[in-house]
Design a protein around this motif. Structure first.
Motif, PDB file in Angstrom:
ATOM      1  N   CYS A 156       0.448  45.580   6.863  1.00  0.00           N
ATOM      2  CA  CYS A 156      -0.739  45.566   6.630  1.00  0.00           C
ATOM      3  C   CYS A 156      -1.671  46.028   4.906  1.00  0.00           C
ATOM      4  CB  CYS A 156      -0.907  47.433   7.138  1.00  0.00           C
ATOM      5  SG  CYS A 156      -2.309  47.660   6.775  1.00  0.00           S
ATOM      6  N   ASN A 158      -3.762  48.075   4.183  1.00  0.00           N
ATOM      7  CA  ASN A 158      -4.477  48.723   4.409  1.00  0.00           C
ATOM      8  C   ASN A 158      -3.558  50.746   3.318  1.00  0.00           C
ATOM      9  OD1 ASN A 158      -6.928  48.806   4.567  1.00  0.00           O
ATOM     10  ND2 ASN A 158      -6.257  48.036   6.689  1.00  0.00           N
ATOM     11  N   THR A 159      -3.555  51.014   2.370  1.00  0.00           N
ATOM     12  CA  THR A 159      -3.452  52.501   2.473  1.00  0.00           C
ATOM     13  C   THR A 159      -3.157  53.920   3.351  1.00  0.00           C
ATOM     14  OG1 THR A 159      -4.304  52.646   0.356  1.00  0.00           O
ATOM     15  CG2 THR A 159      -2.456  51.545   0.558  1.00  0.00           C
ATOM     16  N   PHE A 162      -2.132  58.762   5.745  1.00  0.00           N
ATOM     17  CA  PHE A 162      -0.393  59.361   6.325  1.00  0.00           C
ATOM     18  C   PHE A 162       0.283  58.365   7.233  1.00  0.00           C
ATOM     19  CE2 PHE A 162      -4.854  58.378   8.334  1.00  0.00           C
ATOM     20  CZ  PHE A 162      -4.298  57.300   9.325  1.00  0.00           C
ATOM     21  N   CYS A 163      -0.069  57.310   6.402  1.00  0.00           N
ATOM     22  CA  CYS A 163       0.228  56.272   7.676  1.00  0.00           C
ATOM     23  C   CYS A 163       1.777  55.759   7.244  1.00  0.00           C
ATOM     24  CB  CYS A 163      -0.173  54.903   7.827  1.00  0.00           C
ATOM     25  SG  CYS A 163       0.584  53.976   8.549  1.00  0.00           S
ATOM     26  N   VAL A 165       3.400  52.893   8.122  1.00  0.00           N
ATOM     27  CA  VAL A 165       3.109  51.955   8.199  1.00  0.00           C
ATOM     28  C   VAL A 165       3.288  50.089   7.411  1.00  0.00           C
ATOM     29  CG1 VAL A 165       2.708  49.736   9.595  1.00  0.00           C
ATOM     30  CG2 VAL A 165       2.545  51.395  10.933  1.00  0.00           C
ATOM     31  N   PRO A 166       2.661  50.328   6.183  1.00  0.00           N
ATOM     32  CA  PRO A 166       2.804  48.563   5.468  1.00  0.00           C
ATOM     33  C   PRO A 166       3.917  48.994   4.352  1.00  0.00           C
ATOM     34  CG  PRO A 166       0.603  50.472   5.250  1.00  0.00           C
ATOM     35  CD  PRO A 166       1.299  51.273   6.710  1.00  0.00           C
ATOM     36  N   GLN A 200      -2.203  45.170  13.280  1.00  0.00           N
ATOM     37  CA  GLN A 200      -3.026  46.711  12.574  1.00  0.00           C
ATOM     38  C   GLN A 200      -4.164  46.175  12.435  1.00  0.00           C
ATOM     39  OE1 GLN A 200       0.046  48.584  12.700  1.00  0.00           O
ATOM     40  NE2 GLN A 200       2.231  47.294  12.604  1.00  0.00           N
ATOM     41  N   HIS A 237     -10.395  47.612  12.391  1.00  0.00           N
ATOM     42  CA  HIS A 237     -10.757  48.925  11.251  1.00  0.00           C
ATOM     43  C   HIS A 237     -11.998  49.309  11.220  1.00  0.00           C
ATOM     44  CE1 HIS A 237     -10.028  51.560   8.349  1.00  0.00           C
ATOM     45  NE2 HIS A 237      -8.929  51.156   7.619  1.00  0.00           N
ATOM     46  N   ARG A 276      -9.032  56.309   4.460  1.00  0.00           N
ATOM     47  CA  ARG A 276      -9.959  55.738   5.473  1.00  0.00           C
ATOM     48  C   ARG A 276     -10.805  54.115   4.994  1.00  0.00           C
ATOM     49  NH1 ARG A 276      -6.781  54.165   9.661  1.00  0.00           N
ATOM     50  NH2 ARG A 276      -9.115  53.962  10.488  1.00  0.00           N
TER      51      ARG A 276
HETATM   52  S1  SF4 Z   1      -3.268  53.914   9.900  1.00  0.00           S
HETATM   53 FE1  SF4 Z   1      -3.017  51.342  10.404  1.00  0.00          FE
HETATM   54  S2  SF4 Z   1      -4.901  50.536   8.316  1.00  0.00           S
HETATM   55 FE2  SF4 Z   1      -3.927  52.086   8.101  1.00  0.00          FE
HETATM   56  S3  SF4 Z   1      -1.848  51.792   6.633  1.00  0.00           S
HETATM   57 FE3  SF4 Z   1      -1.488  52.710   9.194  1.00  0.00          FE
HETATM   58  S4  SF4 Z   1      -1.953  50.262   9.812  1.00  0.00           S
HETATM   59 FE4  SF4 Z   1      -2.306  49.919   7.967  1.00  0.00          FE
END
Ligand code: SF4
Length: 475
Positions: A156, A158-159, A162-163, A165-166, A200, A237, A276
């Motif tokens: 992903c 995006n930044t 709270f996430c 994942v990236p 994602q 998204h 977001r």
């Molecule tokens: S919430 Fe989703 S869109 Fe945002 S950084 Fe995490 S995986 Fe990416």
């Protein structure tokens, strides 16, 4: 005797699909799925790092396995997925009875690492910073005969603050549409009726190879695949959601009128702090267009309560947006600090009791809203793809369960139509609505037996051969 394996999966759909790849890889390497998971020679944990208690759960389960490992020295334990990508060798330090740690970028290395650990009698941890091979090029042992996951991208760009994942799955990498469609065709050829396109952020699909509208085109292309009755996708998204996708959904018959679009918060101030990149007006605007094009569309979402800095007024904005959006369902989360994310060090961390109180109010409102939405379907015909594992009370109520085209869960009585199997299609009439499901107590109007139903009955699930069957070169 072939060694046996069991894969334990935590977390999201991407992980569920990666576990199908892990199982496919091990089968291709000569292992077989353990008839009794507790007696497996190899146990693989495919982990998640999104929630605070993700760590506790993994180390708890590893602790439970220690006595079994001491009793059966030939047994091997491997840990992969997002938590492995984050904790790396620390997992072996904390649980020295673990044999292999592999990451989200090198799933394909698992068979070689297991062999190396066994031969050298030494634990192996191998984590890569970027993708070794696209997971979709690996063989897969599918879980379902009638429904399949197909990745269109990993990672992903995006930044969201709270996430995590990236940082664990890397920047977005897109598969070529031809590869995706070839896999969808292969599944449909095996009798699979429904595919879910996974990414994602599916709405930024194609940007990497220079086609901003590639996702809408992909949906349309799925429309021409013979035997494919249902197409779903996750996760879109709101910041990248374009009108061509709405048109493709509305104009492609096998694309389901179901949209799971994470909102996270209804407050512009909180959305800004979450990074977001959209605001409540844009979110509601997309829903308006979706409903204009598909009045029967079911919209579900994700909402986080108690993000740092969230005031009572911000929270009221979330409740207000929930009322306006008329969601058919929602996954709700209490904000959970993730070390390594910007939000974890933000000021204004909301006290737990306040988060809990807001969470309870949100859940109560959602129950009202989803019940009201579901009640509108009482008396309506619905087409149900019969599924396993969807109805906790099926055994005691003699009901069957499955999903309607809009994704809603339907429990129905089929007692007077023996021979209905998971994978078959029934048409029935809704007689009752609850906040989280519909019930159809009358006799089904029709029952179509399908190849997927035959395959399920025969205990066969599709094996999609990867294009990467050899053992990866060990670096
Ligand atoms: S919430 Fe989703 S869109 Fe945002 S950084 Fe995490 S995986 Fe990416």
């Amino acid at each position: 005797m072939a060694r046996t394996f069991n894969v334990v999966t935590y977390g999201c759909q991407m992980n569920a699909h990666d576990s199908e790849r892990i199982a496919g890889l091990l089968e291709a390497a000569g292992y077989r799925a353990a008839p009794d998971p507790d007696a497996a020679d190899v146990v693989v944990f495919n982990t998640c790092a999104v929630r605070e208690n993700a760590d506790n759960r993994l180390y708890g389960n590893l602790g439970h396995l220690r006595p079994a490992k001491l009793a059966r020295p030939g047994m091997q334990i491997a840990v992969g997925g997002c938590l492995a990508q984050k904790d790396r060798g620390e997992i072996i330090e904390r649980a020295p009875w673990v044999d292999v740690v592999f990451g989200t970028h090198n799933i394909g290395s698992l068979p070689a690492l297991l062999e190396r650990a066994r031969h050298n009698e030494q634990a192996q941890a191998e984590i890569l910073e970027s993708l070794e091979v696209f997971p979709s090029t690996l063989p897969a042992r599918r879980e379902s005969a009638y429904s399949g996951w197909v990745s269109i991208s990993v990672g992903c760009n995006n930044t969201c603050t709270f996430c995590i994942v990236p940082s664990l799955r890397g920047r977005e990498k897109d598969r070529r549409p031809g590869d995706v469609l070839a896999e969808v065709r292969a599944l449909a050829a095996e009798g699979v009726l429904e595919v879910t396109l996974l990414g994602q952020n599916v709405n930024s699909y194609g940007v990497e190879f220079g086609d901003r509208y590639a996702f809408g085109k992909l949906l349309r292309a799925c429309g021409g695949i013979e035997g494919l009755e249902r197409v779903r996708f996750t996760s879109p998204h709101p910041k990248d959601f374009t009108d061509d996708v709405i048109d493709a959904m509305a104009q492609t018959p096998n694309v389901c009128h179901q949209l799971h679009m994470p909102l996270q918060s209804g407050s512009d101030a909180v959305l800004r702090a979450m990074r977001r990149s959209y605001r409540r007006e844009r979110y509601l605007g997309i829903l308006e267009k979706v409903r204009a094009a598909m009045p029967d569309a079911a919209v579900t979402t994700d909402i986080i309560v108690g993000f740092p800095g969230e005031t009572e007024a911000d929270f009221e904005q979330t409740l207000d947006l929930v009322r306006a959006a008329r969601f058919a369902g929602a996954f709700t989360f209490q904000y959970s600090k993730r070390p390594g994310t910007p939000a974890s060090t933000m000021d204004g961390q909301v006290p737990k009791e306040v988060v809990q109180q807001r969470y309870d109010r949100l859940v109560a409102l959602l129950e009202e809203v989803t019940l009201e939405q579901n009640q509108r379907l009482v008396g309506q015909r619905v087409e149900v793809l019969v599924a396993v594992g969807e109805g906790r009370k099926d055994a005691s109520t003699g009901r069957l369960s499955g999903r309607a085209r809009d994704g809603r869960l339907v429990h129905f009585t089929g007692a007077d139509r023996p021979g209905i199997r998971p994978g078959d299609i029934v048409e029935t009439v809704v007689t009752y609505a609850a906040p989280h499901h519909l019930t159809a107590d009358g006799s089904p109007l029709s029952h179509r037996r399908t190849r997927a139903g035959d395959a399920h009955e025969a205990g066969h699930t599709p094996r999609t051969p990867g294009v990467f069957l050899g053992m990866p070169a060990v670096k």
